[in-house]
Motif scaffolding. Structure first.
Motif, PDB file in Angstrom:
ATOM      1  N   GLY A 276       0.860  -1.189   0.000  1.00  0.00           N
ATOM      2  CA  GLY A 276       0.000   0.000   0.000  1.00  0.00           C
ATOM      3  C   GLY A 276       0.893   1.235   0.000  1.00  0.00           C
ATOM      4  O   GLY A 276       1.916   1.265  -0.683  1.00  0.00           O
ATOM      5  N   THR A 277       0.554   2.244   0.784  1.00  0.00           N
ATOM      6  CA  THR A 277       1.383   3.445   0.761  1.00  0.00           C
ATOM      7  C   THR A 277       2.473   3.424   1.829  1.00  0.00           C
ATOM      8  O   THR A 277       3.241   4.355   1.943  1.00  0.00           O
ATOM      9  CB  THR A 277       0.532   4.704   0.952  1.00  0.00           C
ATOM     10  N   SER A 278       2.535   2.353   2.624  1.00  0.00           N
ATOM     11  CA  SER A 278       3.689   2.243   3.532  1.00  0.00           C
ATOM     12  C   SER A 278       4.774   1.501   2.807  1.00  0.00           C
ATOM     13  O   SER A 278       5.196   0.414   3.204  1.00  0.00           O
ATOM     14  CB  SER A 278       3.322   1.446   4.781  1.00  0.00           C
ATOM     15  N   ALA A 279       5.250   2.109   1.727  1.00  0.00           N
ATOM     16  CA  ALA A 279       6.081   1.358   0.794  1.00  0.00           C
ATOM     17  C   ALA A 279       7.435   0.989   1.348  1.00  0.00           C
ATOM     18  O   ALA A 279       8.166   0.232   0.732  1.00  0.00           O
ATOM     19  CB  ALA A 279       6.246   2.174  -0.477  1.00  0.00           C
TER      20      ALA A 279
ATOM     21  N   ASN B 143      -0.214  -1.051   4.708  1.00  0.00           N
ATOM     22  CA  ASN B 143      -1.480  -0.422   5.045  1.00  0.00           C
ATOM     23  C   ASN B 143      -2.480  -0.646   3.919  1.00  0.00           C
ATOM     24  O   ASN B 143      -2.215  -1.406   2.985  1.00  0.00           O
ATOM     25  CB  ASN B 143      -1.308   1.059   5.381  1.00  0.00           C
ATOM     26  N   GLU B 144      -3.629  -0.011   4.050  1.00  0.00           N
ATOM     27  CA  GLU B 144      -4.715  -0.310   3.123  1.00  0.00           C
ATOM     28  C   GLU B 144      -4.967   0.805   2.131  1.00  0.00           C
ATOM     29  O   GLU B 144      -6.045   0.886   1.557  1.00  0.00           O
ATOM     30  CB  GLU B 144      -5.983  -0.585   3.925  1.00  0.00           C
ATOM     31  N   GLN B 145      -3.999   1.720   1.949  1.00  0.00           N
ATOM     32  CA  GLN B 145      -4.227   2.821   0.996  1.00  0.00           C
ATOM     33  C   GLN B 145      -3.498   2.524  -0.298  1.00  0.00           C
ATOM     34  O   GLN B 145      -2.401   1.988  -0.299  1.00  0.00           O
ATOM     35  CB  GLN B 145      -3.687   4.147   1.545  1.00  0.00           C
TER      36      GLN B 145
ATOM     37  N   ASN C 125      -2.410   4.533  -4.049  1.00  0.00           N
ATOM     38  CA  ASN C 125      -2.322   5.835  -4.685  1.00  0.00           C
ATOM     39  C   ASN C 125      -3.131   5.882  -5.957  1.00  0.00           C
ATOM     40  O   ASN C 125      -3.239   4.893  -6.667  1.00  0.00           O
ATOM     41  CB  ASN C 125      -0.865   6.148  -5.028  1.00  0.00           C
TER      42      ASN C 125
END
Lengths: 412, 659
Positions: free
Chosen positions: A138-141, A160-162, A164
């Motif tokens: 996710g966005t916690s790359a 995480n669950e986001q 881009n």
């Protein structure tokens, strides 16, 4: 009206300087290829061309975004494809393990190979892109997508669950990635029934799903999320009314309606909506049988459980069968999730292509419009240049002629 | 006999005079302002030949008056065109292109969005922001230089004007003296005076009156006298009121000083003043509005996200305050008031100036000055002395505290919120990590959830309400769970129940639809995607560790398409425009004025040429005509000489007859 010498002279001078101005303008149009030098030359055209230029630049940026997005999605698609192949290998192995002819040594060998498949899957889900970012986090790359807890042996998702969005046109945003929670943590585990609350002379109860399809339907239709109490059924073993006959059983739902009844024989299976219930004991007694709550399991844990089952020699035949069934359904669902993600990627690629093409055609239209507004027509500019040159030369000659005339030349 | 001699002599002398005049005309064919002269003779009343001659200029006073008017008009338009052409070139210059700078900045936001963890992409965005600030500064500086040049030109004018006025006055005296002699004032003297008056007409709009004693009085069109019969006025340059860096002219008449600040002077001086006050300062205020609009929009959006370090975003641009200028009649020039744009209100800024008028030491009225006119009624304000006082809907606030209460009723100040020192406008935070690309919130689904429903953050409107110290307040709503009726129960960070939002509303705007209403406001809004089962839980959290998130970055890039600048006029209630439109409006306003000036200038030039032609045809010298005249007068001269010779012969004959 009288014409004076000053007038004759200044008039020819003025005409020459006007011609020179026009010559200059034509010349600058030819060399700079633009019709207008400053906004004062044509304010409306310059304003419009500024707007068009802006649109062209925006379009170019969107095209760049689209290209980068395609690269990102390409990497993800390849990774998912490799995952799919690995999972398929795992599924084939689990089918082989179920084969009755496979003995303990073979099982160990299969377990080892499952281990290799698991390692391959582990490295694939933790794929990094060229910037060192984990693509499934996710966005916690910067966080590794899956880590193994060495004590429990289970794998958990750390990202995480986001996801881009990338903007590829004025109002078109396309998702640039798929987080691991969506792809890997949404595969449902196999649905089973749980047993509990043994009372009376019922000493043991076991359930085994023998027709998974039928049981899945029953589960989907009857599982009550609002009132979990409604998911428990009671198996009652009743003493016969007429002594000497066999015991009978009843299966009641939570509102005490009788769903099924019949003769009860200890250790003999009762078929209930695709589940074989084997109760040990006699009248009078009861047991609670409940629909297990649905939950998700990721592929790494599915493979881990499969591996452990293959290594575990203490499992009974039924338990082994159930573990294998868990593994197969788990792998099947995980594969399905991967494939459906791949197809959304395909859809996104299609969108990118369509939007990119339409952006390109808008760009061409805008460039054309801008050219019409502000670019010099070379042919017209060259013609003007030649024309003004001729006019200037003519005015030089006539200046000469006119200013040489004077009455003083004729008076002796 | 004696009569014949007398007749012949008078003819010779007279025609000699005529030949002289013709010779004078020929020699002066190229003299500036020369009017051709003619000698006229009267016949002797007793038929004794030529009588007194009068040499006069061929002039038409109507043509002269027309010429003065056209000269002033053309000089005015030509000067204005010359000045505004430079402004037009500055604004259209591709190397300082503000429009390219703005679109480059947003392009770099897009690039950063494609890879939010890349430091080099973020650095690009910072660099482009600095370049844009620099292009605003460059254009602003060039415009300021134009104002300075105009001011120094105006400051030099009094010397020239005064010497021209003295010249005319001196020539007036000479003409008056010469006029009392028999020969009258010479044509050359009168021509010189006309040339001086024409030079004066180029600088100002004037009107002339020929007095009975042949002196010429000159006034400005509004009536202020420049050259009178016995005295003159003198110009001097002083600092303007309230802005002392602007040069204004005053007229010293007989120990009185008449200010000319609000008088339309016309001519080149009028053009310079109009250019400076209307074109340069208006353009500078528009650039100010643009630069403040960009800075405020980027700052506000940056504060709604998280930077690369996981901290809440801060301001990227520095926004300098402006100081009002005080009028000279104020009680204490040391008492100043300052203004500052209100963060988040950049889209309400106008390009107008404001007048702050103290009605008592602690009360005041604020008026808007638009297009040179003050609004009739004071504007609505929010707040009281000593401030900061917000001017509602105009985007800035005023601070009176610097004066520590020393204002008197009648003190006035001129405030220009969009006119400031562009050198103070720059990037504050220059680290690439400071760009807040990540969203401030993230949504998580419960571990036991089985459907694919998720929460999505739809809007972040005010981070100050629920966030502090780089974290989400525990009292802010951050957990949603689906209850048995399918509705959404909302809890805070401590697990305390807050409100319920109905599940029948398709999951939109959960906080807005919460019952009981969430008070105080939340500052963000969420929606539910999908159909969750009862028992599923969802949480919101401070978006830690989300370094590759670009949600806020998408909003930053989207500012390019948002209407963030206030237009100067309402168009059906819509008064906002994008940055690109703002720049385009600025450039094409000046472009249109330039084009109009070009048209005006050539129209006035055509008119001037027409007047000049009229003057020329009356007063100009035609060499062929003079050549023909020379032949004619020479013939007459020879004939008169013959008459003298004949009279001598007759006398000799009589003398010989008597011997």
């Amino acid at each position: 009206m009288r014409i004076t010498n000053n007038q004759i002279f200044s008039r020819s001078l003025q005409d020459m300087s006007q011609t020179q101005k026009r010559l200059n303008t034509a010349h600058s149009q030819v060399t700079s290829q633009e019709k207008f030098r400053t906004s004062g030359d044509a304010p409306a055209e310059i304003a419009k061309s500024n707007y068009l230029n802006d649109e062209i630049k925006k379009n170019t940026q969107y095209q760049t975004n689209g290209l980068m997005l395609k690269g990102t999605l390409g990497l993800e698609e390849t990774t998912l494809n490799n995952l799919h192949i690995a999972m398929e290998r795992g599924r084939v192995l689990s089918v082989r393990a179920l084969n009755g002819a496979v003995d303990k040594q073979d099982r160990f060998a299969i377990a080892l190979e499952i281990g290799q498949v698991q390692k391959e899957v582990f490295s694939l889900v933790n794929t990094k892109n060229a910037n060192g970012d984990f693509i499934f986090s996710g966005t916690s790359a910067h966080l590794q997508a899956y880590v193994k807890d060495d004590q429990t042996g289970q794998y958990s998702y750390r990202g995480n669950e986001q996801d881009n969005d990338i903007q590829i046109a004025t109002n078109v945003y396309v998702s640039g990635g798929d987080n691991g929670k969506r792809v890997f943590e949404s595969a449902p585990a196999r649905l089973i029934m749980n047993t509990s609350n043994l009372l009376g002379n019922v000493t043991a109860v076991e359930t085994e799903v023998i027709n998974q399809g039928q049981f899945d339907n029953f589960h989907a239709n009857n599982y009550d999320h609002n009132n979990p109490a409604n998911n428990t059924f009671k198996l009652n073993v009743i003493a016969p009314v007429i002594p000497g006959n066999s015991d009978t059983f009843e299966l009641l739902d939570s509102s005490n309606a009788v769903l099924q009844s019949g003769n009860f024989t200890s250790d003999q299976g009762i078929q209930f909506n695709g589940v074989k219930i084997m109760a040990t004991g006699s009248a009078v007694g009861s047991a609670d049988i409940s629909l297990a709550p649905p939950h998700n399991v990721n592929i790494l844990n599915t493979l881990e459980n499969l591996k452990e089952s293959l290594f575990d020699t203490s499992l009974s035949k039924e338990e082994f069968r159930e573990r294998m069934a868990d593994a197969q359904i788990g792998i099947e669902n995980a594969k399905y999730s991967v494939i459906s993600t791949m197809s959304t990627i395909g859809g996104r690629n299609n969108t990118i292509e369509r939007v990119t093409e339409s952006n390109e055609s808008f760009k061409v239209i805008n460039q054309e419009a801008m050219a019409i507004l502000t670019e010099a027509d070379l042919a017209a500019a060259m013609t003007d240049l030649t024309k003004e040159q001729n006019v200037l030369e003519m005015s030089y000659k006539s200046f000469n002629k006119i200013n040489n005339l004077s009455l003083f030349n004729s008076i002796a | 006999m004696a009569n014949l001699l007398q007749i012949g002599t008078s003819g010779v002398l007279g025609h000699q005079q005529m030949l002289n005049t013709t010779g004078n005309n020929i020699s002066n064919v190229n003299t500036d302002g020369y009017s051709r002269q003619r000698t006229q003779h009267n016949s002797q009343t007793d038929n004794m030949g030529l009588a007194r001659s009068v040499t006069g200029r061929e002039v038409n006073k109507f043509a002269q008056a027309e010429l003065l008017i056209d000269t002033s008009a053309f000089s005015n338009k030509e000067k204005f065109l010359a000045e505004i052409t430079r402004t037009d070139q500055v604004l259209s210059d591709k190397s300082n292109n503000m429009a390219a700078g703005v679109s480059q900045l947003f392009e770099s936001f897009h690039t950063a969005n494609d890879d939010p963890t890349s430091i080099s992409n973020r650095q690009l965005a910072i660099t482009d922001a600095k370049t844009l600030a620099a292009s605003f500064r460059n254009v602003g500086e060039q415009l300021n230089n134009q104002a300075k040049t105009a001011n120094s030109e105006i400051a030099d004018k009094p010397a020239m004007l005064n010497s021209l006025i003295q010249d005319v006055h001196g020539l007036n005296k000479q003409v008056m003296i010469a006029d009392s002699t028999s020969r009258g004032a010479s044509g050359a003297l009168l021509d010189q005076r006309d040339v001086a008056i024409e030079s004066l007409a180029k600088e100002l709009d004037i009107s002339t009156i020929v007095n009975d004693n042949k002196s010429i009085s000159i006034n400005l069109l509004n009536g202020q006298p420049l050259v009178m019969q016995n005295s003159v006025s003198q110009f001097s340059a002083i600092g303007g009121d309230p802005d002392a860096s602007n040069v204004e002219l005053v007229l010293n008449v007989d120990k009185n000083t008449m200010p000319l600040q609000d008088v339309n002077l016309g001519g080149r001086i009028g053009a310079l003043l109009e250019f400076r006050d209307e074109t340069v300062y208006t353009s500078l205020r528009e650039i100010g509005q643009l630069s403040l609009g960009v800075a405020d929009a980027v700052n506000s959006q940056n504060k709604m996200g998280l930077d690369l370090n996981g901290d809440m975003g801060k301001d990227i641009y520095t926004i300098p305050p402006t100081q009002a200028k005080h009028y000279s009649g104020n009680s204490n020039p040391a008492h100043v008031i300052n203004s500052q744009m209100i963060a988040g209100e950049g889209s309400s800024l106008t390009t107008s100036q404001y007048q702050v008028s103290m009605t008592s030491p602690m009360t005041f009225d604020i008026y808007e000055i638009k297009n040179g006119e003050r609004s009739a009624n004071p504007l609505a304000v929010n707040g009281t002395y000593p401030g900061p006082v917000e001017v509602t809907d105009h985007g800035f606030e005023i601070d009176f505290s610097a004066a520590a209460g020393g204002f008197q009723s009648g003190d006035k100040f001129l405030m220009s919120p969009t006119l400031f020192n562009l050198n103070d406008y720059d990037i504050t935070n220059t680290q690439p990590e400071d760009i807040a690309l990540a969203s401030i919130l993230q949504a998580k689904t419960g571990a036991a959830n089985t459907t694919t429903s998720r929460l999505a953050v739809t809007e972040i409107s005010d981070p100050s309400l629920s966030f502090a110290n780089n974290d989400l307040n525990l009292t802010a709503p951050q957990q949603v769970s689906v209850n048995n009726s399918g509705d959404f129960d909302i809890f805070d960070g401590n697990g305390t129940y807050m409100a319920t939002s109905s599940g029948a509303l398709t999951g939109q705007d959960l906080f807005a639809n919460a019952i009981p209403p969430l008070n105080p406001g939340v500052g963000y809004e969420i929606k539910m995607d999908g159909q969750p089962n009862p028992g599923e839980t969802f949480t919101l959290a401070y978006n830690r560790d989300s370094i590759a998130d670009n949600s806020n970055g998408l909003k930053l890039a989207g500012l390019e398409n948002d209407d963030k600048l206030r237009k100067n006029h309402n168009n059906n209630g819509e008064n906002q425009m994008t940055f690109a439109e703002g720049i385009s409006t600025l450039i094409s306003t000046v472009g249109n004025q330039t084009r109009a000036a070009r048209v005006d200038s050539s129209a006035n030039e055509a008119k001037l040429v027409q007047s000049q032609n009229w003057i020329e045809s009356v007063s100009g010298v035609n060499l062929d005509e003079e050549a023909a005249n020379m032949v004619r007068y020479e013939q007459a001269y020879n004939a008169s000489a013959q008459v003298v010779s004949i009279s001598k012969e007759i006398f000799d004959t009589i003398l010989n007859a008597a011997r």
